[in-house]
Design an enzyme around this catalytic site. Structure first.
Site, PDB file in Angstrom:
ATOM      1  N   ASP A  79       0.811  -1.423   0.092  1.00 34.43           N
ATOM      2  CA  ASP A  79       0.074   0.063  -0.072  1.00 34.43           C
ATOM      3  C   ASP A  79       0.795   1.281  -0.119  1.00 34.43           C
ATOM      4  O   ASP A  79       2.047   1.174   0.391  1.00 34.43           O
ATOM      5  CB  ASP A  79      -0.914  -0.030   1.186  1.00 34.43           C
ATOM      6  CG  ASP A  79      -2.009  -1.012   1.216  1.00 34.43           C
ATOM      7  OD1 ASP A  79      -1.898  -1.910   0.091  1.00 34.43           O
ATOM      8  OD2 ASP A  79      -2.734  -0.962   2.213  1.00 34.43           O
ATOM      9  N   HIS A 230       3.955  -2.361   3.070  1.00 38.68           N
ATOM     10  CA  HIS A 230       3.834  -0.833   2.513  1.00 38.68           C
ATOM     11  C   HIS A 230       5.148  -0.611   1.686  1.00 38.68           C
ATOM     12  O   HIS A 230       6.288  -0.759   2.399  1.00 38.68           O
ATOM     13  CB  HIS A 230       3.711   0.068   3.728  1.00 38.68           C
ATOM     14  CG  HIS A 230       2.455   0.022   4.347  1.00 38.68           C
ATOM     15  ND1 HIS A 230       2.152  -0.978   5.291  1.00 38.68           N
ATOM     16  CD2 HIS A 230       1.162   0.837   4.092  1.00 38.68           C
ATOM     17  CE1 HIS A 230       0.866  -0.700   5.763  1.00 38.68           C
ATOM     18  NE2 HIS A 230       0.440   0.297   5.131  1.00 38.68           N
TER      19      HIS A 230
END
Length: 295
Positions: A79, A230
């Protein structure tokens, strides 16, 4: 989770609000033995094609269903990017192991670094959307405002691509925050909502070693699932090689996920395959938003 990188982008906003028709490009598995320059690569064992309208919400952290994975199969997701200095390193690490993943990009990041979005697609990864500005109030804001966040994020990501259809109809909400209205809106647009099955807490200020430990511990407890990471975090860059190496050592296999199209129908599955067994016990639905808010 975006930190200073997103704040530095200033106040630029996308004026494009239309979702349009989202399509996908099919991917082929990069088997470990076929990985150039790395005969011992982890590789990608198979490509899973999913019908986003049949299963509009996945991920046992929030929903009853998750991807129909076999035991010891893992789907890697990232993400908040693209952020060149770290996202490019994540791409290189994945390429060295011939591993395919799913990336959920932020609209403002795509506007600032469009080449980063193109590199994800060119490398054969799946690229979905993660809103325009990464608000941690998606579960509280008026529906029209939430729809604007979704629409602008998708439009910004598509505009970064020479072929906007390369953006696939997968969406993850920031902080996994949701509401019934958001879910209904996304379903009406034919967009699949992704939660996760387990986290490595890499958005928090912890060491790469701790990220590795949490990822493997939680995966071992479940036996399979969707891992949320991430690509903007330097600590994730540092932890990823060890995670991939350990996945290989413990006999885990990577699965790449793409949406079904008329030319590429969904992988045949049975309803029970979309259930996680045993049910998730290790990470509660309330823990993620609390951890984000505390940062």
């Amino acid at each position: 989770m975006i930190g200073d990188a997103l704040a530095a982008l200033g106040g630029r906003r996308s004026a494009v609000l239309c979702l349009g028709l989202l399509a996908c490009i099919a991917a082929h598995p990069a088997l470990a033995g076929d990985c150039p320059g790395n005969r011992n690569a982890l590789g990608t064992s198979r490509t899973l094609v999913v019908d986003r309208r049949e299963q509009p919400r996945i991920g046992t952290m929030q929903y009853p269903e998750t991807l129909p994975l076999r035991d010891h199969e893992v789907v890697l997701t990232f993400d908040d990017g693209p952020l060149p200095r770290n996202s490019s390193k994540i791409l290189a690490i994945l390429a060295s192991q011939c591993v395919k993943a799913t990336f959920f990009v932020i609209g403002r990041m795509a506007q600032a670094y469009p080449e980063g979005v193109r590199k994800l697609v060119e490398a054969g990864h799946s690229v979905g959307a993660h809103t325009q500005n990464h608000p941690l109030t998606m579960d509280q804001m008026p529906l029209e405002r939430a729809r604007q966040e979704i629409d602008e994020g998708i439009a910004a990501a598509k505009s970064a691509l020479s072929n906007g259809a390369a953006l696939i109809p997968f969406f993850r909400s920031p902080g996994l925050l949701r509401s019934e209205g958001i879910e209904e809106y996304l379903a009406s647009q034919g967009i699949q909502i992704w939660s996760a099955d387990f986290l490595a807490d890499d958005w928090r200020h912890i060491s790469p070693s701790r990220i590795y430990e949490l990822a493997m511990k939680r995966l071992e407890q479940k036996g399979k699932g969707i891992l949320l990471l991430h690509d903007i975090q330097a600590r994730t860059v540092a932890a990823l090689p060890r995670i991939l190496s350990e996945l290989k050592a413990r006999g885990y296999r990577i699965v790449h996920v793409v949406p079904a199209t008329p030319e590429n129908p969904a992988t045949p599955t049975e309803p029970k395959q979309w259930q996680m067994h045993p049910p998730p016990e290790n990470v509660t639905m309330t823990r993620w938003p609390d951890a984000v808010a505390a940062r």
